[in-house]
Scaffold this active site. Structure first.
Site, PDB file in Angstrom:
ATOM      1  N   HIS A 495     -25.678 -95.015 131.806  1.00 18.11           N
ATOM      2  CA  HIS A 495     -25.867 -93.566 131.658  1.00 18.11           C
ATOM      3  C   HIS A 495     -26.774 -93.286 130.465  1.00 18.11           C
ATOM      4  O   HIS A 495     -27.735 -92.507 130.565  1.00 18.11           O
ATOM      5  CB  HIS A 495     -24.498 -92.897 131.464  1.00 18.11           C
ATOM      6  N   GLU A 496     -26.481 -93.904 129.324  1.00 20.19           N
ATOM      7  CA  GLU A 496     -27.291 -93.648 128.129  1.00 20.19           C
ATOM      8  C   GLU A 496     -28.708 -94.183 128.298  1.00 20.19           C
ATOM      9  O   GLU A 496     -29.669 -93.552 127.857  1.00 20.19           O
ATOM     10  CB  GLU A 496     -26.621 -94.242 126.881  1.00 20.19           C
ATOM     11  N   HIS A 499     -30.777 -91.741 130.161  1.00 22.90           N
ATOM     12  CA  HIS A 499     -31.262 -90.564 129.428  1.00 22.90           C
ATOM     13  C   HIS A 499     -32.717 -90.739 128.983  1.00 22.90           C
ATOM     14  O   HIS A 499     -33.405 -89.752 128.719  1.00 22.90           O
ATOM     15  CB  HIS A 499     -30.386 -90.293 128.207  1.00 22.90           C
ATOM     16  N   GLU A 555     -27.620 -84.459 132.049  1.00 26.03           N
ATOM     17  CA  GLU A 555     -26.476 -85.374 132.083  1.00 26.03           C
ATOM     18  C   GLU A 555     -26.204 -85.874 133.495  1.00 26.03           C
ATOM     19  O   GLU A 555     -25.780 -87.022 133.687  1.00 26.03           O
ATOM     20  CB  GLU A 555     -25.229 -84.687 131.514  1.00 26.03           C
ATOM     21  N   ASP A 559     -25.978 -89.580 134.806  1.00 24.35           N
ATOM     22  CA  ASP A 559     -24.777 -90.055 135.506  1.00 24.35           C
ATOM     23  C   ASP A 559     -25.117 -90.823 136.772  1.00 24.35           C
ATOM     24  O   ASP A 559     -24.647 -91.942 136.989  1.00 24.35           O
ATOM     25  CB  ASP A 559     -23.881 -88.862 135.878  1.00 24.35           C
TER      26      ASP A 559
END
Length: 647
Positions: A495-496, A499, A555, A559
């Site tokens: 997930h990070e 980003h 986000e 995800d």
């Protein structure tokens, strides 16, 4: 379409009702928990992350109490100062004795302002001393030149969490403003104001606050991080207000004359003279005084903390305030967060775990590179740039190797009031921030401390941070299977990483500079996929409100990208189980909150409600349908052409 599927069969996701995996993954996994779970009386939510928070809170509070009783065992002067602050904040008898004296001298500085000219003469000094001003200056990396720091000129925030709370039909906002006024009145009377003068002062403050509502950024606007970058020459900037001395505001605080400043809220600057002028001065002054008093009341005695706590309880929906001991611990944690994070990381996480987790993250980055190489909608030129960005990404795991220099300057004097100690800390931190302008950007700084149950990506530094706090069950455990760990912490890692390629992160290059590295055609395709993600979430009902798809899009992109990457990693292990993967994913999002907190999250949080993250992201992956034999007509089914696949 999607809304009816998600909310159909199994009912409201905020209620605990068991369901079948085919109809509602979140409730199938968490329904029994949801039905029995209770939000702690002094909290506004419960869930997987909060459970870990509570464990860490208990561990560290036990440690703090033991060390406060025998501080000869404390290692390091910086940690000793944190223990001293904890001990001082618990000493209610001593604080009662000193409660009103220290803050009165600072409130008097605001009271002594007789005109806008008076404020202009002291504007920079007020900024240095961390007073609340009608415009704000801060220093951070220049988003287009991240080797150097730049001056950012910002607007101010509202009393309530977001502009939407001020809408005429928002009953919660009306109640909160009434409660805020009631609390502010009480606090003013407690420091010596008459009832009449207190009411007049609060009324003026609320009038000024109301004038800000159409001017300040909304949460939806804040969600587009890259749009805070609006450079303006300093020469032009100082002409933008006839009423405030913008030149002195900047030059006197940073000790230099910059070539440019970055305007964070252009609409605010455009309307600054309309907001701040001779006619509005008395309202502005009252607003500055009330905001300062409310913000700092917790640092006075217990009576003041309980009084300002009435508003905090109304805002959060919690049933009771934290105990004085918890308050003391969290005050120390807030002010010495990195110091405490390093202590926690070394004691409860360790170097071996740090190395193991780093290997897992590097493995996830390699899988991400392969997914980019196999991508079918990007040109080779854009793929090469994206892979270069992944090669340069900086990984921060567990806790920092060193404490920032600023913490070495923070000294606690237990013979002085809590207020004097806290304001001294705030002013030292403020001075250090302003001093960054003349220094190069420090890329070793962590955005999160080691004890935090969270993770983040910083687009301006192209780094990812995974504090020790989140690196435990249900996200990660040696007792869990590989698929369970990938459904938990693996999805968090990915997930990070994702980003770096969400709707904001995609605008920054491998060094964190805001720069377009896409082909025009590729970015157009990306924008189309981004809009599909906005549409997928927009309007989904939750807790009496509806999701704002634009607010949560970045986000959600992270995800679904993270989940796809994590399941690819899980498939590489012999014991791969899609069921275990998705069950852990759903378990990590178990969440229960007060109605007040849910309302605030829907209005301000860039993350979608956690139960929806569990369900909707799973619906986008074909592997979910195979794992639980989901067919058309089942509650979790959405047609293949509606499933979002970006990364």
């Amino acid at each position: 379409m999607l809304t009816s599927k998600i909310m159909g069969g199994a009912g409201d996701l905020t209620e605990g009702k068991q369901a079948d995996y085919k109809d509602n993954l979140y409730l199938a996994v968490n329904g029994a928990w949801q039905e029995k779970a209770e939000v702690p009386a002094d909290k506004s939510s419960a869930g997987a992350s909060m459970d870990l928070d509570l464990e860490i809170e208990k561990e560290l509070m036990d440690d703090f109490q033991q060390l406060a009783e025998n501080d000869t065992e404390v290692e390091g002067n910086e940690f000793l100062q944190a223990i001293k602050l904890y001990r001082l904040a618990k000493n209610t008898d001593f604080l009662k004795e000193l409660h009103e004296k220290p803050i009165l001298k600072d409130l008097q500085k605001i009271e002594n302002l007789k005109s806008l000219a008076d404020l202009n003469q002291q504007l920079a000094q007020f900024g240095k001393e961390d007073f609340i001003l009608p415009t704000n200056v801060w220093v951070d990396a220049d988003m287009k030149d991240t080797v150097h720091n730049a001056v950012y000129v910002d607007g101010i925030d509202l009393i309530l969490p977001d502009n939407t709370y001020y809408a005429s039909d928002n009953q919660s906002g009306k109640k909160l403003l009434v409660k805020y006024a009631e609390v502010a009145n009480k606090l003013l009377v407690m420091i010596g104001y008459s009832e009449k003068l207190a009411k007049e002062t609060v009324d003026k403050a609320l009038t000024f606050d109301k004038s800000l509502v159409p001017i300040v950024k909304t949460s939806e606007e804040w969600a587009e991080y890259s749009k805070i970058y609006n450079p303006m020459s300093f020469e032009e900037f100082i002409t933008k207000s006839q009423n405030l001395n913008l030149k002195e505001l900047v030059v006197e605080q940073i000790g230099a004359t910059p070539e440019k400043v970055i305007i964070v809220q252009p609409r605010f600057l455009k309307n600054l003279d309309q907001l701040v002028n001779d006619d509005t001065f008395e309202n502005l002054k009252a607003w500055m005084l009330v905001r300062y008093l409310v913000t700092n009341s917790e640092s006075l005695d217990e009576d003041f903390r309980q009084t300002v706590g009435e508003y905090k309880l109304a805002l959060s929906g919690a049933k009771e305030l934290q105990s004085r001991t918890k308050f003391a611990y969290h005050l120390a944690e807030d002010n010495f967060d990195e110091v405490i994070g390093i202590y926690y990381g070394k004691k409860y996480f360790g170097e071996k775990a740090k190395a193991d987790v780093r290997n897992m993250v590097e493995r996830m980055i390699d899988i991400y590179k392969q997914r980019l190489a196999d991508n079918t909608w990007l040109s080779q030129a854009t793929k090469d740039k994206a892979i270069l960005k992944l090669n340069k990404i900086v990984i921060k795991v567990g806790y920092p190797d060193k404490i920032q220099e600023v913490f070495k300057q923070l000294k606690i004097d237990e013979s002085e009031s809590l207020y004097d100690n806290i304001t001294r800390i705030n002013r030292i931190v403020r001075q250090n921030e302003l001093a960054k302008f003349s220094k190069p950007v420090d890329r070793t700084v962590w955005l999160m401390p080691g004890e935090m149950v969270n993770a983040c990506y910083d687009p301006s530094r192209n780094d990812i941070t995974f504090p020790a706090g989140i690196l435990q069950a249900p996200f990660y455990s040696l007792k869990q299977t590989s698929s369970e760990n990938f459904g938990g912490i693996g999805a968090t890692f990915a997930h990070e990483i994702s980003h770096a390629f969400d709707n904001d992160g995609a605008k920054f290059d491998e060094y964190g500079n805001m720069k377009n590295w896409w082909t025009k055609e590729d970015y157009a395709k990306f924008e189309k996929l981004t809009q599909q993600m906005i549409d997928q979430f927009n309007g989904i009902p939750f807790s009496g409100g509806k999701v704002n798809g634009k607010l949560v899009v970045s986000e959600n992109i992270a995800d679904v990208g993270g989940l796809r990457c994590a399941i690819e990693a899980a498939k590489m292990d012999k014991d791969y189980s899609a069921k275990e993967f998705f069950i852990t994913w759903a378990k990590s999002w178990r969440f229960k909150a007060t109605p007040e907190y849910n309302e605030r999250l829907l209005a301000t949080d860039v993350h979608a409600p956690q139960p929806l993250r569990a369900n909707v992201m799973s619906q986008d992956l074909d592997e979910f349908y195979e794992a639980f034999d989901v067919k058309p007509g089942d509650g979790m089914w959405i047609d293949e052409d509606k499933r979002i696949n970006i990364w």
